[in-house]
Design a protein around this motif. Structure first.
Motif, PDB file in Angstrom:
ATOM      1  N   GLN A   1      19.270  36.283  85.700  1.00 57.89           N
ATOM      2  CA  GLN A   1      19.129  37.687  85.300  1.00 57.89           C
ATOM      3  C   GLN A   1      19.228  37.746  83.786  1.00 57.89           C
ATOM      4  O   GLN A   1      19.905  36.901  83.174  1.00 57.89           O
ATOM      5  CB  GLN A   1      20.294  38.498  85.870  1.00 57.89           C
ATOM      6  CG  GLN A   1      19.925  39.539  86.899  1.00 57.89           C
ATOM      7  CD  GLN A   1      21.151  40.216  87.451  1.00 57.89           C
ATOM      8  OE1 GLN A   1      22.097  39.536  87.877  1.00 57.89           O
ATOM      9  NE2 GLN A   1      21.170  41.531  87.442  1.00 57.89           N
TER      10      GLN A   1
ATOM     11  N   PHE B   1      19.665  40.756  80.563  1.00 62.17           N
ATOM     12  CA  PHE B   1      19.824  42.162  80.191  1.00 62.17           C
ATOM     13  C   PHE B   1      19.969  42.219  78.676  1.00 62.17           C
ATOM     14  O   PHE B   1      20.772  41.486  78.105  1.00 62.17           O
ATOM     15  CB  PHE B   1      21.082  42.707  80.868  1.00 62.17           C
ATOM     16  CG  PHE B   1      21.478  44.098  80.426  1.00 62.17           C
ATOM     17  CD1 PHE B   1      20.910  45.216  81.020  1.00 62.17           C
ATOM     18  CD2 PHE B   1      22.429  44.277  79.428  1.00 62.17           C
ATOM     19  CE1 PHE B   1      21.283  46.492  80.611  1.00 62.17           C
ATOM     20  CE2 PHE B   1      22.808  45.558  79.020  1.00 62.17           C
ATOM     21  CZ  PHE B   1      22.227  46.661  79.627  1.00 62.17           C
TER      22      PHE B   1
ATOM     23  N   THR C   1      19.728  45.010  75.216  1.00 59.90           N
ATOM     24  CA  THR C   1      19.434  46.341  74.665  1.00 59.90           C
ATOM     25  C   THR C   1      20.077  46.524  73.295  1.00 59.90           C
ATOM     26  O   THR C   1      21.132  45.940  73.011  1.00 59.90           O
ATOM     27  CB  THR C   1      19.912  47.462  75.615  1.00 59.90           C
ATOM     28  OG1 THR C   1      19.540  48.735  75.059  1.00 59.90           O
ATOM     29  CG2 THR C   1      21.421  47.466  75.783  1.00 59.90           C
TER      30      THR C   1
ATOM     31  N   GLU D   1      26.187  49.519  84.347  1.00 62.80           N
ATOM     32  CA  GLU D   1      25.292  48.383  84.586  1.00 62.80           C
ATOM     33  C   GLU D   1      25.894  47.090  84.024  1.00 62.80           C
ATOM     34  O   GLU D   1      25.895  46.046  84.674  1.00 62.80           O
ATOM     35  CB  GLU D   1      23.934  48.670  83.939  1.00 62.80           C
ATOM     36  CG  GLU D   1      22.883  47.631  84.274  1.00 62.80           C
ATOM     37  CD  GLU D   1      21.511  47.985  83.694  1.00 62.80           C
ATOM     38  OE1 GLU D   1      21.401  49.016  82.993  1.00 62.80           O
ATOM     39  OE2 GLU D   1      20.558  47.223  83.961  1.00 62.80           O
TER      40      GLU D   1
END
Ligand SMILES: [Zn+2]
Length: 470
Positions: free
Chosen positions: A35, A37, A39, A74
């Motif tokens: 995974q 992630f 940002t 999250e």
């Protein structure tokens, strides 16, 4: 085992003053990426120009980015059940921990530093900075000093470490740098995360929902985790019986002790040993000299003795004694012996008869005021939130009940303020211990409030409204 490899960019070096501007999490099992992630984050504060020069992240880039609160759920979900890996992990961990803390989300996971792991796996290098160790291992870093670039490189470094030295060294490091927590099969981290870091009482419940163990804590979450620490807790076999954890916030330590004692008395949990009463090993005692002058002394107390004013801690006894002496104008030298007083204004300068009279009267007054706990009063302590106050109602040395109230006045009727609890030896002993600590000035955050006597007995006053909260 899954690893969450994390890299962040920030507005500066201190988690207290600086904020996160970018975060990247790469989840890997040590062989393959599972995974990813990434940002930018709006830090809510201007980014210093020196930082922009280093990372290339400026105010305009983060203006429209989410704030930490937007991604907290999250991110928490991504991190909570994995080993947290970062290059110089304490930096990234402390920032993320801090951000969760701001939001009131407890966050605690095992962590491993990839720089330290690299040092173990590939010893003898001059530098283990991310740039240098990657150069040595020919790991390419795209976008150095951006969260994504550094996290990808760290994840590759982690895979190399595992391939070269085995996963054991990482697991070992995770076990040592934090603790080796093994939760029983029925308990999940989410259950632990529900526990607040505040004073209270926790219950380990078995199969049938019956309490196996009741404990009190100043920090519920920390204390419960200690039970599941392989090195410190009960045997794993025993802990397997724990199917659920229940808890109750109490606001203060005193209230936690009382609630625990009452629950043990009522529920008889299998793992609680017979209620241990606080043992009073010291006492302030007084005795007359051959001339009939009174002296004070702190004595070790023999078991079962009722003599003197009892204390469980020597420090409390000393503090109480010096308070008694100063508040009652007793000569500090004469309190212990008849030698050494040089103070020309002291009553020691009076004639033998006169000074004995003054001295003994003051000591008697001190003893009397200290022992005067046989009327009705309230112990006020911190409540479970800012608005409320914890209330313990005592009368004639017995604990009659406790509760929480928003407003308390000297003429409040205690029968309405508190929930009535049957008087038992353990709550009596706990309250007595606190009371003496309060009188000694060593219990912070607790206050006494005397009650107007007629209110205590008056039937009339029972019509008054006060809220009981439980
Ligand atoms: Zn004196």
């Amino acid at each position: 085992m899954l690893y969450a490899v994390v890299d962040i960019e920030t507005t500066g070096g201190m988690p207290g003053n600086s904020r996160i501007t970018e975060v990247c999490v790469v989840v890997t099992d040590g062989k393959n990426i599972k995974q990813r992630f990434e940002t930018l984050l709006n830090p809510g504060v201007p980014i210093p120009s020196g930082i922009t020069t280093l990372t290339g992240i400026d105010d305009a880039m983060v203006a429209a980015a989410p704030v930490f609160a937007d991604i907290a759920q999250e991110l928490h979900h991504l991190l909570h059940d994995k080993i947290f890996v970062a290059h110089n992990v304490n930096f990234d961990y402390s920032f993320i921990h801090r951000e969760f803390e701001h939001l009131g989300l407890p966050f605690s996971v095992q962590k491993v530093c990839s720089a330290k792991a690299a040092r173990k796996a590939f010893p003898g290098q001059r530098s283990y900075s991310l740039g240098n160790i990657c150069a040595h291992l020919q790991i390419e870093i795209h976008n150095r000093h951006r969260a994504g670039g550094d996290a990808d490189a760290t994840a590759t470094l982690l895979e190399r470490i595992i391939a070269f030295a085995g996963e054991e060294i990482l697991l070992e490091m995770a076990g040592r740098s934090s603790r080796q927590i093994t939760l029983p099969p029925g308990i999940e981290w989410a259950d632990i995360e529900k526990l607040p870091a505040t004073p209270g009482v926790y219950y380990f419940l078995g199969n049938t929902g019956k309490p196996l163990y009741v404990g009190k804590a100043i920090n519920l979450r920390k204390r419960v985790i200690q039970h599941f620490d392989r090195k410190r807790g009960k045997s794993a076999l025993q802990l397997e019986q724990v199917k659920a954890i229940d808890f109750e916030e109490t606001g203060s330590e005193l209230m936690a002790l009382l609630v625990e004692a009452e629950a043990i008395h009522r529920l008889w949990p299998a793992w609680n040993k017979a209620g241990k009463l606080p043992s009073n090993r010291y006492a302030i005692v007084h005795y007359p000299t051959a001339e009939g002058e009174l002296r004070l002394q702190i004595a070790r107390r023999s078991r079962g003795s009722a003599a003197g004013i009892p204390f469980s801690r020597l420090g409390d006894a000393k503090a109480a004694l010096s308070k008694m002496i100063s508040e009652n104008g007793i000569c500090a030298s004469r309190a212990f012996s008849n030698k050494g007083c040089k103070d020309p204004t002291c009553y020691c300068q009076e004639s033998a008869e006169a000074r004995k009279g003054i001295h003994n009267a003051r000591i008697e007054q001190a003893l009397e005021s200290h022992l005067k706990i046989n009327e009705a009063f309230l112990i006020l302590c911190r409540g479970r939130n800012e608005e409320e106050t914890g209330v313990v109602y005592m009368r004639n040395g017995a604990v009659c009940g406790w509760g929480y109230a928003d407003e308390i006045h000297a003429n409040s009727d205690p029968e309405f303020l508190v929930k009535k609890i049957p008087d038992i030896a353990s709550t009596r002993a706990i309250a007595g211990m606190f009371l003496r600590r309060m009188l000694a000035g060593t219990a912070y955050g607790y206050n006494l409030m005397s009650l107007e006597k007629e209110m205590v007995t008056s039937k009339e006053s029972k019509k008054k409204k006060s809220t009981i909260k439980n």
